[in-house]
Design a protein around this motif. Structure first.
Motif, PDB file in Angstrom:
ATOM      1  N   LYS A 180     -32.824   8.258  44.760  1.00 13.57           N
ATOM      2  CA  LYS A 180     -32.924   8.977  43.462  1.00 13.57           C
ATOM      3  C   LYS A 180     -33.437   9.750  43.747  1.00 13.57           C
ATOM      4  N   ALA A 181     -32.825  10.765  42.774  1.00 16.47           N
ATOM      5  CA  ALA A 181     -33.632  12.004  42.018  1.00 16.47           C
ATOM      6  C   ALA A 181     -33.436  12.196  40.793  1.00 16.47           C
ATOM      7  N   CYS A 182     -34.714  13.454  40.064  1.00 14.02           N
ATOM      8  CA  CYS A 182     -34.539  13.582  39.034  1.00 14.02           C
ATOM      9  C   CYS A 182     -34.524  14.922  39.296  1.00 14.02           C
ATOM     10  N   TRP A 183     -33.294  15.899  38.941  1.00 13.28           N
ATOM     11  CA  TRP A 183     -33.918  17.169  38.736  1.00 13.28           C
ATOM     12  C   TRP A 183     -33.438  18.242  37.679  1.00 13.28           C
ATOM     13  N   TRP A 184     -33.607  19.937  37.133  1.00 11.76           N
ATOM     14  CA  TRP A 184     -33.428  19.983  35.666  1.00 11.76           C
ATOM     15  C   TRP A 184     -32.722  21.438  36.495  1.00 11.76           C
ATOM     16  N   THR A 185     -32.371  22.175  35.550  1.00 13.40           N
ATOM     17  CA  THR A 185     -31.459  23.813  36.225  1.00 13.40           C
ATOM     18  C   THR A 185     -31.955  24.105  34.959  1.00 13.40           C
ATOM     19  N   LEU A 186     -31.515  25.454  34.999  1.00 16.57           N
ATOM     20  CA  LEU A 186     -31.749  26.895  33.927  1.00 16.57           C
ATOM     21  C   LEU A 186     -30.544  27.599  34.233  1.00 16.57           C
ATOM     22  N   SER A 187     -30.059  27.846  32.806  1.00 19.36           N
ATOM     23  CA  SER A 187     -28.813  28.624  33.336  1.00 19.36           C
ATOM     24  C   SER A 187     -29.092  30.400  33.751  1.00 19.36           C
ATOM     25  N   GLU A 188     -27.970  31.007  33.955  1.00 10.54           N
ATOM     26  CA  GLU A 188     -28.579  32.278  34.773  1.00 10.54           C
ATOM     27  C   GLU A 188     -28.798  33.370  33.587  1.00 10.54           C
ATOM     28  N   GLU A 189     -28.744  32.834  32.499  1.00 11.23           N
ATOM     29  CA  GLU A 189     -29.275  33.930  30.588  1.00 11.23           C
ATOM     30  C   GLU A 189     -30.513  34.191  31.450  1.00 11.23           C
ATOM     31  N   GLN A 190     -31.086  32.180  31.190  1.00 10.83           N
ATOM     32  CA  GLN A 190     -32.386  31.613  30.636  1.00 10.83           C
ATOM     33  C   GLN A 190     -33.071  32.397  32.001  1.00 10.83           C
ATOM     34  N   VAL A 191     -32.864  32.160  32.975  1.00 11.43           N
ATOM     35  CA  VAL A 191     -33.163  32.767  34.605  1.00 11.43           C
ATOM     36  C   VAL A 191     -33.579  34.433  34.237  1.00 11.43           C
ATOM     37  N   ARG A 192     -32.662  34.922  33.315  1.00 16.70           N
ATOM     38  CA  ARG A 192     -32.806  37.305  33.942  1.00 16.70           C
ATOM     39  C   ARG A 192     -33.623  36.648  32.611  1.00 16.70           C
ATOM     40  N   ASP A 193     -33.615  36.148  31.073  1.00 23.31           N
ATOM     41  CA  ASP A 193     -34.510  36.345  30.291  1.00 23.31           C
ATOM     42  C   ASP A 193     -36.202  35.951  30.105  1.00 23.31           C
ATOM     43  N   CYS A 194     -36.121  34.741  31.311  1.00 20.08           N
ATOM     44  CA  CYS A 194     -37.459  33.835  31.277  1.00 20.08           C
ATOM     45  C   CYS A 194     -38.475  35.063  31.884  1.00 20.08           C
ATOM     46  N   GLY A 195     -38.855  36.728  32.091  1.00 20.62           N
ATOM     47  CA  GLY A 195     -39.983  37.220  32.186  1.00 20.62           C
ATOM     48  C   GLY A 195     -40.153  36.629  33.957  1.00 20.62           C
ATOM     49  N   VAL A 196     -39.172  36.320  34.985  1.00 27.18           N
ATOM     50  CA  VAL A 196     -39.955  36.204  35.890  1.00 27.18           C
ATOM     51  C   VAL A 196     -39.069  36.890  37.148  1.00 27.18           C
ATOM     52  N   ALA A 197     -39.846  38.212  37.764  1.00 29.68           N
ATOM     53  CA  ALA A 197     -38.687  39.351  38.346  1.00 29.68           C
ATOM     54  C   ALA A 197     -37.843  38.514  39.980  1.00 29.68           C
ATOM     55  N   PRO A 198     -36.567  38.244  40.250  1.00 31.26           N
ATOM     56  CA  PRO A 198     -35.885  37.810  40.830  1.00 31.26           C
ATOM     57  C   PRO A 198     -36.631  37.774  42.299  1.00 31.26           C
ATOM     58  N   ALA A 199     -37.406  38.245  42.472  1.00 30.10           N
ATOM     59  CA  ALA A 199     -38.464  38.376  44.176  1.00 30.10           C
ATOM     60  C   ALA A 199     -39.133  36.909  43.636  1.00 30.10           C
TER      61      ALA A 199
END
Ligand SMILES: [Zn+2]
Ligand SMILES: [Zn+2]
Length: 779
Positions: A642-661
């Motif tokens: 069993k696992a618990c997992w979370w995801t962020l949307s593409e927009e959230q990833v783009r706007d979160c202020g963390v460089a793709p690398a």
């Protein structure tokens, strides 16, 4: 040396001692918080009118003149037939709560000469059952015929227990392997069973908890068969939602009693964080001074002040080191004082232990360091202070250990010294998490199919299974019975499902093991068995070339034989440690529950984890410098769990202020810290759980962080994480921020069990990603 008797001793001024200990500025900074918990008076209630007068008299002789309110509430509920869980603090006299109904029923029946109403007492260990037996015998109640039934009982004792005992003290293992399979010979006892006491029930957690829950269901089924319906009384340390876990264990509603009426002296709780040093570890991370070194300093300081102190240390070697270092410090001040400090560890003969306990009581010893493992066996009164080198894993254990000090309502001092992991870091910066309402829960999953199957076989061997039994064993039972029938483990006959094989069905479930047969660690030269390693951990911890630590001694692994489940080792003192490199992939098999947090999602369900240990690194002790990498040829292991997992949307990833690398490192750092903090919510340790993080997962198509149970079928930890995800992940974020290091260290985002060598990790990225995740929660 003559020591003053403790009765003439005035209580030390602990607040003053602490003030002097932190007089200089460098020391003061390490004290992150000081909490003063006021003394609490006792709250009594009258004896229940139904209490047998002989029992009341016996308890009076032991100093119980009037019971506390929680004892009476629990006793009344149990007497009226309600299942009850008594979850109150250390030394709150929980046994009186179940003795009142259990012993009254035994005494009353003996009087009337009718039948044999029995009491079954279950403890997680033999030692605890023995201890409980001597307490019962100390009551001096004539009609009480109590005995232990464990692996040490001889044939005669067992016969006597079956024929005559009205109070049987045992453990889940004996119930599983002996009493339940041999129920026909216990028929009279089971027919009269009135009460089942499950003591220290918070021990039944994870996979072990799932097993015990099924054993309890088998017991209830057999009782019903013989015509009894016992009332369950559970005792537990204070944890979050005791009623929920008790209900899972028993399989029926359980009433919680948590209003603690026992008195307490004033407690000073100090939270202490060792400083960062100028040394550098993995990836140049700063190294914090060890909790053991700080504890040794504090122990010496307190001994100089005449404060009787017990230090709890994780490992045996650590306990020895703390005592030796404190002695060294003291020898410089006064050689006489150095002689008043000792280490107290497992392996001592009982008379040596009694001697040490005696010396501490009379004051000839002032300081003692011991391992956590001795917690149950220790019998020490008259302590003033307790030092904890590292959080002992649960709040209940912390308060239990601090509760060792402060005899007879005198004041007590407890000092929690943080180790360099995210949980300890969080705790010493967030005292409210130790002082407020508990959030940690004892979790397990009674429906784990890997656990359910073997117990259904055992149940069928005891009495044929019928569809009427399915509700008792829980959802999934019908399906499991069908699978067992297909697999020819069970046979369907007109009267139900039977176990028709010649071997013992109860051998199918190894209730203390956590999946797969454990690997035995054997010393090559002597053939001596040093211990075992869980199958799940074997590839990463006893692969060929691994440095394996056992009770503080180091060994080099020569060979790992997976067919025979044996690792051969030899004593060695290498100047390096080894770290396994692993490749892990995870696949979502099914989603049980899911929720939207704005554009983010949180889910819980079934996963399949593939894991292969592919190489190992040698790292120099101290500096962590990499000395070399060697490939390994080990098979891949697959785990359905069993696992618990979370995801962020593409927009959230783009706007979160963390460089793709930097995203992979941000997700990875968040994963590590969240695994480190989960034990605050579900009593497990970070080795019971695993994680996978990725900037793009093929099943979700998004940035995803998984935390999974490390045991087949799950153990309830990930489920608990899902249930309290908002608090858990907020805590994770705060723990990372609380660490004063610049770019990540073992106190925040580095993990000692990382299969990727703690790379990449991005501490600031982790905070940004978690802020984005939590920022859109509308709950
Ligand atoms: Zn840090
Ligand atoms: Zn990692």
């Amino acid at each position: 040396m003559s020591a003053p008797p403790h009765s003439s001793r005035a209580a030390p001024d602990l607040a003053g001692v602490l003030r002097r200990t932190t007089a200089n500025a460098v020391r003061r900074e390490r004290l992150t918080h000081l909490e003063r918990l006021a003394a609490r008076p006792a709250r009594h209630a009258p004896w229940p009118a139904w209490t047998d007068p002989r029992l009341r008299e016996a308890l009076r002789r032991q100093g119980v003149t009037e019971p506390w309110v929680h004892q009476v509430t629990a006793a009344d509920a149990a007497w009226s037939g309600e299942h009850v869980v008594l979850a109150t603090g250390t030394a709150s006299g929980k046994s009186v709560g179940y003795w009142l109904p259990a012993l009254t029923s035994v005494l009353a029946a003996a009087e009337e000469g009718r039948g044999r109403p029995g009491v079954l007492y279950l403890a997680p260990t033999k030692a605890l059952a023995q201890d409980q037996l001597s307490k019962l015998q100390g009551l001096g109640l004539g009609p009480l015929r109590a005995t232990t039934f464990d692996g040490d009982s001889g044939t005669e004792e067992r016969d006597w227990a079956r024929e005559h005992a009205n109070y049987v003290l045992t453990n889940p293992d004996m119930l599983h392997h002996s009493l339940l399979p041999g129920h026909a010979r216990w028929a009279k006892f089971l027919a009269g069973l009135r009460y089942v006491v499950i003591d220290e029930c918070h021990h039944y957690r994870g996979v072990f908890g799932s097993h015990v829950a099924q054993i309890v269901r088998r017991l209830r089924r057999l009782c019903a068969h013989y015509g009894s319906e016992p009332t369950f009384v559970l005792a537990s340390a204070t944890v979050a939602s005791p009623a929920d876990s008790a209900e899972r264990l028993v399989g029926a509603p359980v009433r919680p009693v948590t209003d603690d009426g026992s008195p307490r002296g004033e407690i000073l709780l100090a939270l202490w964080e060792p400083p960062l040093t100028s040394l550098h570890g993995e990836h140049g991370a700063p190294v914090r001074r060890t909790a053991t070194a700080e504890t040794a300093d504090l122990l010496a300081d307190l001994v100089v002040e005449g404060v009787r102190t017990l230090a709890f240390v994780r490992s045996r070697r650590g306990a020895e080191t703390v005592a030796l270092t404190a002695k060294d410090h003291l020898a410089a001040v006064d050689p006489e004082l150095a002689r008043r400090v000792a280490a107290y560890r497992g392996g001592y003969l009982p008379e040596d232990r009694r001697e040490i306990e005696h010396k501490l009581r009379n004051g000839s010893l002032l300081g003692l360091s011991a391992t956590n493992a001795l917690e149950l066996g220790i019998d020490i009164a008259g302590l003033d202070a307790v030092l904890l080198a590292g959080f002992p894993g649960t709040r209940a254990a912390l308060w239990q250990q601090v509760g060792r000090a402060g005899r007879e309502q005198q004041g007590a001092l407890g000092v929690l010294v943080a180790r360099d992991d995210p949980l300890d870091t969080y705790l010493v910066h967030h005292p409210e998490s130790l002082l407020g309402k508990p959030v940690e829960a004892t979790v397990f999953d009674p429906a784990n199919p890997y656990v359910l199957g073997p117990h259904l076989c055992a149940a069928a061997a005891e009495l044929p299974l019928t569809p009427d039994d399915f509700a008792l064993f829980g959802p999934g039972t019908a399906e499991a019975v069908e699978a067992l029938t297909d697999g020819r483990l069970l046979r369907r006959r007109p009267r139900g499902w039977f176990w028709t094989r010649r071997d013992r069905a109860s051998d199918l479930a190894d209730i203390r093991s956590t999946g797969g047969s454990p690997v035995r660690v054997v010393e090559h030269e002597t053939g001596r068995l040093l211990g075992t390693v869980d199958a799940a951990a074997a590839h990463s911890s006893v692969h060929p070339g691994a440095v394996h630590l056992h009770q503080g001694d180091s060994y080099l692994v020569l060979e790992l034989d997976l067919e025979e489940s044996v690792a051969l080792v030899r004593r060695a003192q290498p100047d390096y440690m080894t770290v396994a490199r692993e490749v892990t992939d995870i696949r979502i098999v099914g989603t049980d529950r899911s929720q939207q947090w704005g554009a983010a999602t949180l889910s819980f369900g079934d996963v399949e984890v593939g894991n292969q240990v592919v190489a190992f690194l040698r790292r120099r002790l101290g500096s962590g410098e990499v000395l070399g990498e060697e490939p390994l040829d080990l098979p891949e292991r697959r785990l359905t769990t069993k696992a618990c997992w979370w995801t962020l949307s593409e927009e959230q990833v783009r706007d979160c202020g963390v460089a793709p690398a930097a995203l992979p490192g941000a997700a990875h750092a968040a994963e590590h810290a969240s695994i480190g903090l989960l034990p605050l919510f579900a009593t497990c340790d970070r080795w019971d759980i695993g994680g996978v993080s990725t900037a793009l997962h093929e099943d979700t198509g998004r940035l995803t962080v998984f935390v999974y149970d490390g045991h087949p079928g799950g153990a309830g930890f990930a489920e608990r994480g899902y249930a309290d995800a908002h608090t858990w992940l907020t805590t994770t974020r705060d723990a990372i921020e609380a660490c004063e290091c610049a770019d990540g260290c073992p106190s925040c985002v580095q993990s000692p069990k990382c299969g990727n060598g703690n790379s990449p990790l991005d501490k600031h990225g982790a905070i940004a990603v978690l802020d984005t995740l939590l920022g859109e929660v509308t709950t």
